[in-house]
Structures are given as structure tokens and as C-alpha cells.
Write a protein that holds these residues in place. Sequence first.
Motif, PDB file in Angstrom:
ATOM      1  N   ASN A 130      -8.460 -12.158   3.279  1.00 13.46           N
ATOM      2  CA  ASN A 130      -8.199 -10.837   2.717  1.00 13.46           C
ATOM      3  C   ASN A 130      -6.920 -10.843   1.881  1.00 13.46           C
ATOM      4  OD1 ASN A 130      -8.567  -7.868   2.491  1.00 13.46           O
ATOM      5  ND2 ASN A 130      -6.628  -7.885   3.589  1.00 13.46           N
ATOM      6  N   PHE A 131      -5.858 -11.458   2.395  1.00 14.37           N
ATOM      7  CA  PHE A 131      -4.579 -11.530   1.675  1.00 14.37           C
ATOM      8  C   PHE A 131      -4.788 -12.139   0.297  1.00 14.37           C
ATOM      9  CE2 PHE A 131      -0.408 -13.504   0.826  1.00 14.37           C
ATOM     10  CZ  PHE A 131       0.418 -12.410   0.996  1.00 14.37           C
ATOM     11  N   PHE A 132      -5.539 -13.228   0.256  1.00 18.69           N
ATOM     12  CA  PHE A 132      -5.835 -13.913  -1.003  1.00 18.69           C
ATOM     13  C   PHE A 132      -6.640 -13.014  -1.941  1.00 18.69           C
ATOM     14  CE2 PHE A 132      -8.918 -16.630  -3.333  1.00 18.69           C
ATOM     15  CZ  PHE A 132      -8.032 -17.202  -4.225  1.00 18.69           C
ATOM     16  N   GLU A 133      -7.688 -12.398  -1.416  1.00 19.54           N
ATOM     17  CA  GLU A 133      -8.573 -11.560  -2.240  1.00 19.54           C
ATOM     18  C   GLU A 133      -7.829 -10.361  -2.837  1.00 19.54           C
ATOM     19  OE1 GLU A 133     -11.681 -12.005  -3.409  1.00 19.54           O
ATOM     20  OE2 GLU A 133     -11.570 -13.983  -2.465  1.00 19.54           O
ATOM     21  N   VAL A 134      -6.939  -9.750  -2.055  1.00 17.95           N
ATOM     22  CA  VAL A 134      -6.211  -8.579  -2.533  1.00 17.95           C
ATOM     23  C   VAL A 134      -5.247  -8.943  -3.656  1.00 17.95           C
ATOM     24  CG1 VAL A 134      -4.477  -6.845  -1.877  1.00 17.95           C
ATOM     25  CG2 VAL A 134      -6.430  -7.271  -0.386  1.00 17.95           C
ATOM     26  N   LYS A 149       0.837  -1.206   0.000  1.00 20.22           N
ATOM     27  CA  LYS A 149       0.000   0.000   0.000  1.00 20.22           C
ATOM     28  C   LYS A 149       0.875   1.262   0.000  1.00 20.22           C
ATOM     29  CE  LYS A 149      -3.779   2.095   2.629  1.00 20.22           C
ATOM     30  NZ  LYS A 149      -4.672   1.919   3.791  1.00 20.22           N
ATOM     31  N   GLU A 150       1.949   1.237   0.793  1.00 20.00           N
ATOM     32  CA  GLU A 150       2.850   2.391   0.886  1.00 20.00           C
ATOM     33  C   GLU A 150       3.610   2.626  -0.423  1.00 20.00           C
ATOM     34  OE1 GLU A 150       6.601   3.861   3.684  1.00 20.00           O
ATOM     35  OE2 GLU A 150       5.517   2.035   4.208  1.00 20.00           O
ATOM     36  N   VAL A 151       4.088   1.551  -1.043  1.00 17.41           N
ATOM     37  CA  VAL A 151       4.888   1.677  -2.260  1.00 17.41           C
ATOM     38  C   VAL A 151       4.019   2.043  -3.467  1.00 17.41           C
ATOM     39  CG1 VAL A 151       6.330   0.392  -3.913  1.00 17.41           C
ATOM     40  CG2 VAL A 151       6.739   0.146  -1.469  1.00 17.41           C
ATOM     41  N   THR A 152       2.850   1.392  -3.584  1.00 14.10           N
ATOM     42  CA  THR A 152       2.007   1.619  -4.769  1.00 14.10           C
ATOM     43  C   THR A 152       1.056   2.799  -4.625  1.00 14.10           C
ATOM     44  OG1 THR A 152       0.266   0.114  -3.993  1.00 14.10           O
ATOM     45  CG2 THR A 152       2.018  -0.833  -5.371  1.00 14.10           C
ATOM     46  N   GLY A 153       0.685   3.116  -3.394  1.00  8.45           N
ATOM     47  CA  GLY A 153      -0.315   4.157  -3.169  1.00  8.45           C
ATOM     48  C   GLY A 153      -1.724   3.678  -3.440  1.00  8.45           C
ATOM     49  N   GLU A 154      -1.887   2.369  -3.641  1.00  6.23           N
ATOM     50  CA  GLU A 154      -3.222   1.795  -3.902  1.00  6.23           C
ATOM     51  C   GLU A 154      -4.003   1.669  -2.589  1.00  6.23           C
ATOM     52  OE1 GLU A 154      -4.673   0.688  -6.885  1.00  6.23           O
ATOM     53  OE2 GLU A 154      -2.983   1.661  -7.863  1.00  6.23           O
ATOM     54  N   PRO A 155      -5.300   1.954  -2.626  1.00  7.04           N
ATOM     55  CA  PRO A 155      -6.121   1.805  -1.414  1.00  7.04           C
ATOM     56  C   PRO A 155      -6.533   0.338  -1.216  1.00  7.04           C
ATOM     57  CG  PRO A 155      -7.458   2.637  -3.211  1.00  7.04           C
ATOM     58  CD  PRO A 155      -6.058   2.497  -3.737  1.00  7.04           C
ATOM     59  N   ILE A 156      -5.729  -0.423  -0.482  1.00  8.81           N
ATOM     60  CA  ILE A 156      -6.053  -1.837  -0.259  1.00  8.81           C
ATOM     61  C   ILE A 156      -6.265  -2.096   1.227  1.00  8.81           C
ATOM     62  CG2 ILE A 156      -4.828  -2.664  -2.303  1.00  8.81           C
ATOM     63  CD1 ILE A 156      -2.493  -3.465  -0.495  1.00  8.81           C
ATOM     64  N   ASN A 157      -7.027  -3.127   1.504  1.00 13.88           N
ATOM     65  CA  ASN A 157      -7.251  -3.558   2.880  1.00 13.88           C
ATOM     66  C   ASN A 157      -5.990  -4.281   3.351  1.00 13.88           C
ATOM     67  OD1 ASN A 157      -8.033  -4.747   5.273  1.00 13.88           O
ATOM     68  ND2 ASN A 157      -9.924  -5.634   4.461  1.00 13.88           N
ATOM     69  N   THR A 158      -5.417  -3.825   4.451  1.00 16.77           N
ATOM     70  CA  THR A 158      -4.143  -4.385   4.898  1.00 16.77           C
ATOM     71  C   THR A 158      -4.291  -5.417   6.010  1.00 16.77           C
ATOM     72  OG1 THR A 158      -3.826  -2.540   6.419  1.00 16.77           O
ATOM     73  CG2 THR A 158      -2.825  -2.351   4.228  1.00 16.77           C
ATOM     74  N   SER A 159      -5.486  -5.943   6.167  1.00 19.00           N
ATOM     75  CA  SER A 159      -5.685  -6.999   7.167  1.00 19.00           C
ATOM     76  C   SER A 159      -4.902  -8.240   6.717  1.00 19.00           C
ATOM     77  CB  SER A 159      -7.177  -7.328   7.274  1.00 19.00           C
ATOM     78  OG  SER A 159      -7.355  -8.549   7.944  1.00 19.00           O
ATOM     79  N   GLY A 160      -4.221  -8.875   7.662  1.00 15.70           N
ATOM     80  CA  GLY A 160      -3.363 -10.002   7.318  1.00 15.70           C
ATOM     81  C   GLY A 160      -4.042 -11.351   7.319  1.00 15.70           C
ATOM     82  N   ARG A 168      -4.802 -20.792  -4.143  1.00 14.64           N
ATOM     83  CA  ARG A 168      -4.711 -20.655  -2.681  1.00 14.64           C
ATOM     84  C   ARG A 168      -4.074 -21.877  -2.023  1.00 14.64           C
ATOM     85  NH1 ARG A 168      -9.591 -18.225   0.975  1.00 14.64           N
ATOM     86  NH2 ARG A 168      -8.386 -18.077   2.873  1.00 14.64           N
ATOM     87  N   GLN A 169      -3.064 -22.438  -2.689  1.00 15.23           N
ATOM     88  CA  GLN A 169      -2.436 -23.653  -2.175  1.00 15.23           C
ATOM     89  C   GLN A 169      -1.405 -23.376  -1.093  1.00 15.23           C
ATOM     90  OE1 GLN A 169      -0.855 -25.967  -5.395  1.00 15.23           O
ATOM     91  NE2 GLN A 169      -2.860 -26.482  -6.197  1.00 15.23           N
ATOM     92  N   ASN A 170      -0.624 -22.294  -1.255  1.00 18.07           N
ATOM     93  CA  ASN A 170       0.442 -22.030  -0.290  1.00 18.07           C
ATOM     94  C   ASN A 170       0.662 -20.522  -0.194  1.00 18.07           C
ATOM     95  OD1 ASN A 170       2.681 -21.980   1.321  1.00 18.07           O
ATOM     96  ND2 ASN A 170       3.858 -23.447   0.120  1.00 18.07           N
ATOM     97  N   LEU A 171      -0.172 -19.862   0.603  1.00 18.40           N
ATOM     98  CA  LEU A 171      -0.066 -18.408   0.737  1.00 18.40           C
ATOM     99  C   LEU A 171       1.180 -18.014   1.528  1.00 18.40           C
ATOM    100  CD1 LEU A 171      -3.786 -17.334   1.258  1.00 18.40           C
ATOM    101  CD2 LEU A 171      -2.424 -17.294  -0.829  1.00 18.40           C
ATOM    102  N   ASN A 172       1.693 -18.933   2.344  1.00 19.92           N
ATOM    103  CA  ASN A 172       2.916 -18.646   3.090  1.00 19.92           C
ATOM    104  C   ASN A 172       4.081 -18.390   2.136  1.00 19.92           C
ATOM    105  OD1 ASN A 172       4.538 -18.448   5.516  1.00 19.92           O
ATOM    106  ND2 ASN A 172       5.424 -20.394   4.889  1.00 19.92           N
ATOM    107  N   SER A 173       4.164 -19.151   1.052  1.00 21.15           N
ATOM    108  CA  SER A 173       5.256 -18.940   0.096  1.00 21.15           C
ATOM    109  C   SER A 173       5.117 -17.577  -0.597  1.00 21.15           C
ATOM    110  CB  SER A 173       5.325 -20.070  -0.929  1.00 21.15           C
ATOM    111  OG  SER A 173       4.174 -20.102  -1.709  1.00 21.15           O
ATOM    112  N   VAL A 174       3.888 -17.092  -0.741  1.00 21.98           N
ATOM    113  CA  VAL A 174       3.658 -15.760  -1.316  1.00 21.98           C
ATOM    114  C   VAL A 174       4.191 -14.698  -0.348  1.00 21.98           C
ATOM    115  CG1 VAL A 174       1.929 -14.135  -2.185  1.00 21.98           C
ATOM    116  CG2 VAL A 174       1.630 -16.591  -2.571  1.00 21.98           C
TER     117      VAL A 174
END
Length: 177
Positions: free
Chosen positions: A40-44, A25-36, A105-111
Motif C-alpha cells: 500500500n505504501f508503494f502504491e500510494v 492525509k492530515e496535511v494534504t486532506g487527500e483521501p488515501i489508504n493509510t495502511s502501513g 521499490r528498492q528501498n522503501l525504508n529510506s522513503v
Amino acid sequence: MIIRQRTINSKYSEELAAECLEWIKEVTGEPINTSGDMDNFFEVLKDGVILCKLVNALQPGTVKKVNESKMAFKCMENISAFLEAAKAFGVPVQETFQSVDLWERQNLNSVVICLQSLGRKAHNFGKPSIGPKEAEKNVRNFSEEQLKAGQNVISLQYGSNKGANQSGINFGNTRHM
């Protein structure tokens, strides 16, 4: 299969994921939900659009065409373009992920690991970075004299043979009764 997926999901850190989203969000300036949280991580990130915008924010023009379409193969193209850019920016191959890890959505940890690794490289592009600072090279130059002096030293790791003899060694000897 379900147990394996649970094991993979157990490694996922909501704190690190939130840190990654906050950084994006800080680097791109995009308004995204930052809930971890995982959902939410997957949807974003699932369509790869934000990921492409991230690498373009780090170095403009890295991804030539960002596909806004929600069709599966277009989203996978976005994710693949991001991965290629991440490797080009210096993210080690073992710290990247497969497109299906995110898309299915197999391995979000690797993302998360990949984003953390890319985040450490961001200072190279004049952007804020995340995670621990990377170590820098510490090259040492020794003179010929110093190198020769080092060859005369016997390291303590070699041990000592002081007082060593062969008494008590009877392997291969015949027994006398």
C-alpha cells in the motif's frame, strides 16, 4: 541480490510508514489508504503526485507543475521535485532517498526516513508534525573573565603524575647478566 533486498526490506517499519501516510492525509486532506504495509505504501506514493501535493500543502507553489501522467519519466520528475523541495525545507541529504528507491521499490525504508524527517520540519510551516521534536540551539555566551578562569583548571581527564618516576623503564638499555 535477493539477500541484499531482504536485508533492506527487513528495516522497513509498517508502524512508521502508517504514521507517515496518516500525517500526509492530515496535511494534504487527500483521501488515501493509510495502511502501513509495503504494498500500500508503494502504491500510494509511487507516482509522486501525493508527495508533490504534500510539499505544496506545506508551502504553496513549491512544485509548480504536478504531473498526473503515469508515464515513468513524469512520475520520476514528481519524485525529484519532491526531493528538491524536501532538501530546501531543511531535510538533511543523508535522510533523503534516490528516486529509484521509490519508483523501483528498492528501498522503501529510506522513503519512510525522509518523510519522518520532513514531518519534523512541518511545524515551521504551521502544520502538524510527526516524530520526535527537533532540538533547538542552546547558545551559551561566556565573558572573557569566565573564559580565562577556565584555562587555569586542570581537567581530571589529564590524570595525575603524582609519584611518577622512571624506575623500571629499561627500553633500549643493554642487558647485564
